[in-house]
Every structure is written in structure tokens, then in C-alpha cells.
Design an enzyme around this catalytic site. Structure first.
Site, mmCIF file in Angstrom:
data_model
loop_
_atom_site.group_PDB
_atom_site.id
_atom_site.type_symbol
_atom_site.label_atom_id
_atom_site.label_comp_id
_atom_site.label_asym_id
_atom_site.label_seq_id
_atom_site.Cartn_x
_atom_site.Cartn_y
_atom_site.Cartn_z
ATOM 1 N N GLU A 10 -54.609 99.801 42.139
ATOM 2 C CA GLU A 10 -55.942 99.474 41.623
ATOM 3 C C GLU A 10 -56.999 100.456 42.099
ATOM 4 O O GLU A 10 -58.011 100.671 41.430
ATOM 5 C CB GLU A 10 -56.285 98.031 42.039
ATOM 6 C CG GLU A 10 -57.567 97.487 41.494
ATOM 7 C CD GLU A 10 -58.694 97.639 42.493
ATOM 8 O OE1 GLU A 10 -59.865 97.574 42.073
ATOM 9 O OE2 GLU A 10 -58.398 97.827 43.689
ATOM 10 N N GLN A 100 -64.574 88.622 53.926
ATOM 11 C CA GLN A 100 -63.140 88.771 53.686
ATOM 12 C C GLN A 100 -62.482 89.704 54.696
ATOM 13 O O GLN A 100 -61.326 89.511 55.079
ATOM 14 C CB GLN A 100 -62.898 89.297 52.274
ATOM 15 C CG GLN A 100 -63.081 88.272 51.176
ATOM 16 C CD GLN A 100 -62.748 88.845 49.814
ATOM 17 O OE1 GLN A 100 -62.258 89.979 49.696
ATOM 18 N NE2 GLN A 100 -63.018 88.084 48.770
ATOM 19 N N LEU A 282 -59.061 84.194 42.656
ATOM 20 C CA LEU A 282 -58.639 83.441 43.836
ATOM 21 C C LEU A 282 -57.235 83.862 44.262
ATOM 22 O O LEU A 282 -56.931 83.911 45.457
ATOM 23 C CB LEU A 282 -58.694 81.939 43.565
ATOM 24 C CG LEU A 282 -58.389 81.026 44.757
ATOM 25 C CD1 LEU A 282 -59.277 81.359 45.945
ATOM 26 C CD2 LEU A 282 -58.558 79.555 44.368
ATOM 27 N N ALA A 283 -56.390 84.185 43.296
ATOM 28 C CA ALA A 283 -55.048 84.668 43.634
ATOM 29 C C ALA A 283 -55.131 85.906 44.522
ATOM 30 O O ALA A 283 -54.404 86.030 45.512
ATOM 31 C CB ALA A 283 -54.267 84.969 42.356
ATOM 32 N N ASP A 284 -56.033 86.828 44.174
ATOM 33 C CA ASP A 284 -56.223 88.021 45.000
ATOM 34 C C ASP A 284 -56.521 87.659 46.443
ATOM 35 O O ASP A 284 -55.960 88.233 47.385
ATOM 36 C CB ASP A 284 -57.398 88.855 44.468
ATOM 37 C CG ASP A 284 -57.085 89.551 43.150
ATOM 38 O OD1 ASP A 284 -55.901 89.655 42.802
ATOM 39 O OD2 ASP A 284 -58.031 89.972 42.478
ATOM 40 N N GLN A 285 -57.428 86.706 46.617
ATOM 41 C CA GLN A 285 -57.918 86.382 47.951
ATOM 42 C C GLN A 285 -56.913 85.583 48.780
ATOM 43 O O GLN A 285 -56.961 85.610 50.012
ATOM 44 C CB GLN A 285 -59.232 85.612 47.840
ATOM 45 C CG GLN A 285 -60.352 86.418 47.220
ATOM 46 C CD GLN A 285 -61.641 85.624 47.093
ATOM 47 O OE1 GLN A 285 -61.980 84.824 47.953
ATOM 48 N NE2 GLN A 285 -62.356 85.836 46.010
ATOM 49 N N HIS A 306 -55.100 94.273 40.742
ATOM 50 C CA HIS A 306 -55.698 94.011 42.048
ATOM 51 C C HIS A 306 -54.692 93.319 42.955
ATOM 52 O O HIS A 306 -54.500 93.691 44.124
ATOM 53 C CB HIS A 306 -56.923 93.122 41.834
ATOM 54 C CG HIS A 306 -58.136 93.561 42.595
ATOM 55 N ND1 HIS A 306 -58.727 92.772 43.551
ATOM 56 C CD2 HIS A 306 -58.866 94.696 42.541
ATOM 57 C CE1 HIS A 306 -59.782 93.405 44.036
ATOM 58 N NE2 HIS A 306 -59.891 94.568 43.441
#
Length: 337
Positions: A10, A100, A282-285, A306
Site C-alpha cells: 500500500e 494507534q 476496522l479490519a486494518d486496525q 492496506h
């Protein structure tokens, strides 16, 4: 030292944030080259510098190349020290992205911490505060630690000036399974605006009511104090038995209120039609905390580039296998082994 080519996958700032967080957790030094090479303005921006500086401070780390515009960064971690910290981006750069970067190391520390973060709270290309507080942190709190976040003042691009406060009670991360979101409990939409004409937000919310069929009670306009603007964000929320999804649309020069709203409505419609527990953002995080927990699973929509890049970075630091498997109904399951 782990060497990462920041132009792979990415090619954005997430590589920097995840690499620094993992460096602090694992004690492994890292060097990132070609930082944000695929962005229109490559290199570190102010919010990335603040995020890495925050990681350096809490982890007593040594850094080379930590300046705006830098295309290469070296990060050698020390010991993470919990405590009270204040970090100011200095622009409308995202406070959420700074959070994060330091959250996972502080979650795994040996004492509580309190953070005061100043900058942008609702800006493009970053999760708004509402998303962090209502979507991300409830999942983290199910995994063992307790994190409470408060919005003190909104901060929009380009002015910034926002402030959030975060209390962190650490605990080991335990694996959980988030496969079923349960029944829909309720929906709500807000068009927030400050220092702009009322009719901009009104036009956004009218599209929501028309296209999603939400009532005036479910979708409304909210005006913020003028000194917190100018700014505008549309927030669409769907609350299920076991989780919440928030979709956002940001007002910006040259983009009509109708276009902002229709894009957000389209994303929310797509999520409501799926059976996924979490959306793509949210999946990324969740990839990093699930990897650090050493197990668990969740269902999501089609994984983004991502997410695939994040999995690659995680694999450089941890002996974990993360992978997505498509299900017959179209959702994807993320598993950690």
C-alpha cells in the site's frame, strides 16, 4: 535490524506506525526506506513525525531521519515507560493515528498511562474520534485491557486545535473471536458542522433520510461552536448486538454536500447488506492487536491492500500467520495462528 521497503504494498504511513509499535513491543530495531513512496507527497508528514516522536518518547528509543519530508527512518527501541504524556501534532494531523502508534506498547506495559493528544480529531484519510471510541476500543476492551477515550474539543482540517484524552489500563491481550455481529439494534446519522452554512449539513442529512430511509429522529444535524471550525463531517452509525460500524464522509472545497453524503450512504448500504463483523477500516486496525494476542478471528468484507500490507509488516516482527479466507456468503475470515 529489520529493513522494510516503504514503497511495497500500500506504500503509506501505516507501515511507519505499525513498524514503530511492533519495534517497541518486540525490542527489534527497524529501518524503513522509501517512506510513503506511493503518496502524492512522499516522505514523513507532520503527523507521522509526531507519531514516531511519541513512540520514541514512551519507549526511550533512538531515531535517525525523524523530520518532515524524510524518506528514510531508523528506529532503535528502548524500554517502554508508562505514565502521563502529552503530544501535539501542531496541525490538523490526526490524533487518532498518533494514538494507534503508541497504544499497543502501552497496553502491554506494567502500569497505567494517560495520554493527551492535540491536533485533528475529524480529518480525511484517518479514523475520526467517534470511530475509535465506538468501533475500535470496544473490541480492544474485550481482549483484556481497558481503554477510555474522551473528546474534549473537535479539530477539523486544516485548522486542527482538537484535543482527546485517553486512559489506558494495561493487561495481556487475549484472543477473541468476532464472527457474528448479531441483530441490528439501531442506526443514527449526524451531520456535524462548525463555522459553515447550516444548509450544507442539512443537504447531507436529507440524502441520508431519503436513500437509507432513516427518520428525522435517526438522522439529524448538529452545529458545533464556530471557533471549532470551519469543518464538516457526516457520521453514519449502525449498532449491532456485538459491535458497531461507523462510516464517515468529509466535507471539502469543490465537493458538493450531495456527493459527500451519497458516498457515505453507499458504503453504509454495502455494510448493512453484508454479514461481516467489521468493515475494511476496522479490519486494518484490528490486525495488530489480534496478532499480538497470538490468536483469534473476525469476519470482514473484502480485505484491502492496506490490510495485506499490514499483515506483511507484522510478519517481519512476529512469528504469526495471519490470513484471510473467503466464505460462501462473500465475507472473509481473518485468522491468526
Amino acid at each position: 535490524m529489520i529493513i522494510i521497503d516503504g514503497s511495497e504494498g500500500e506504500g503509506g504511513g501505516q507501515v511507519v506506525r505499525n513498524a514503530c509499535a511492533l519495534s517497541l513491543v518486540t525490542g527489534k530495531a527497524v529501518r524503513i526506506e522509501n517512506v510513503r513512496a506511493k503518496r502524492s507527497k512522499p516522505g514523513l508528514m507532520r503527523q507521522h513525525v509526531t507519531a514516531v516522536e511519541a513512540a520514541r518518547v514512551i519507549g526511550n528509543a533512538e531515531c535517525e531521519g525523524l523530520n518532515v519530508g524524510s524518506s528514510a527512518l531508523s528506529f532503535t527501541p528502548g524500554r517502554v515507560v508508562p505514565g502521563e504524556y502529552r503530544f501535539a501534532v501542531g496541525t490538523a494531523g490526526s490524533t487518532g493515528l498518533v494514538l494507534q502508534t503508541v497504544l499497543m506498547p502501552l497496553l502491554l506495559a506494567d502500569a497505567p498511562s494517560r495520554l493527551v493528544l492535540e491536533g485533528g480529531t475529524h480529518n480525511m484519510l484517518a479514523p475520526p474520534f467517534d470511530f475509535i471510541a465506538k468501533c475500535f476500543l470496544p473490541v480492544i476492551n474485550r481482549m483484556g485491557p481497558k481503554v477510555e477515550a474522551r473528546l474534549i474539543r473537535h479539530g477539523f482540517y486544516p485548522r486542527g486545535g482538537g484535543r482527546i484524552e485517553v486512559d489506558i489500563s494495561p493487561a495481556p491481550l487475549r484472543p477473541i473471536n468476532c464472527l457474528e455481529r448479531g441483530s441490528l439494534i439501531g442506526v443514527s446519522g449526524q451531520a456535524l458542522f462548525a463555522g459553515l452554512p447550516f444548509e450544507i449539513a442539512e443537504r447531507e442529512i436529507n440524502i441520508v433520510r431519503r436513500d437509507l430511509g432513516w427518520s428525522e429522529r435517526e438522522a439529524c444535524v448538529r452545529e458545533l461552536p464556530e471557533d471549532q471550525g470551519p469543518g464538516n463531517i457526516l457520521l453514519l452509525e449502525a449498532q449491532f448486538e456485538h459491535g458497531t460500524e461507523i462510516v464517515s464522509g468529509f466535507g471539502q472545497l469543490g465537493v458538493t454536500a450531495e456527493r459527500v453524503s451519497k458516498k457515505a450512504v453507499g458504503r453504509m448500504s454495502g455494510f448493512l447488506e453484508s454479514n461481516a463483523f467489521v468493515g475494511p477500516y476496522l479490519a486494518d486496525q484490528l490486525l495488530l492487536p489480534f496478532a499480538l494476542a497470538g490468536g483469534g478471528s473476525f469476519t470482514t468484507v473484502k480485505p484491502s491492500q492496506h490490510s495485506l500490507t499490514a499483515i506483511d509488516v507484522i510478519g517481519r516482527f512476529l512469528d504469526r500467520q495471519l490470513g484471510f479466507t473467503q466464505q460462501p456468503g462473500g465475507t472473509h475470515v481473518l485468522t491468526v495462528r
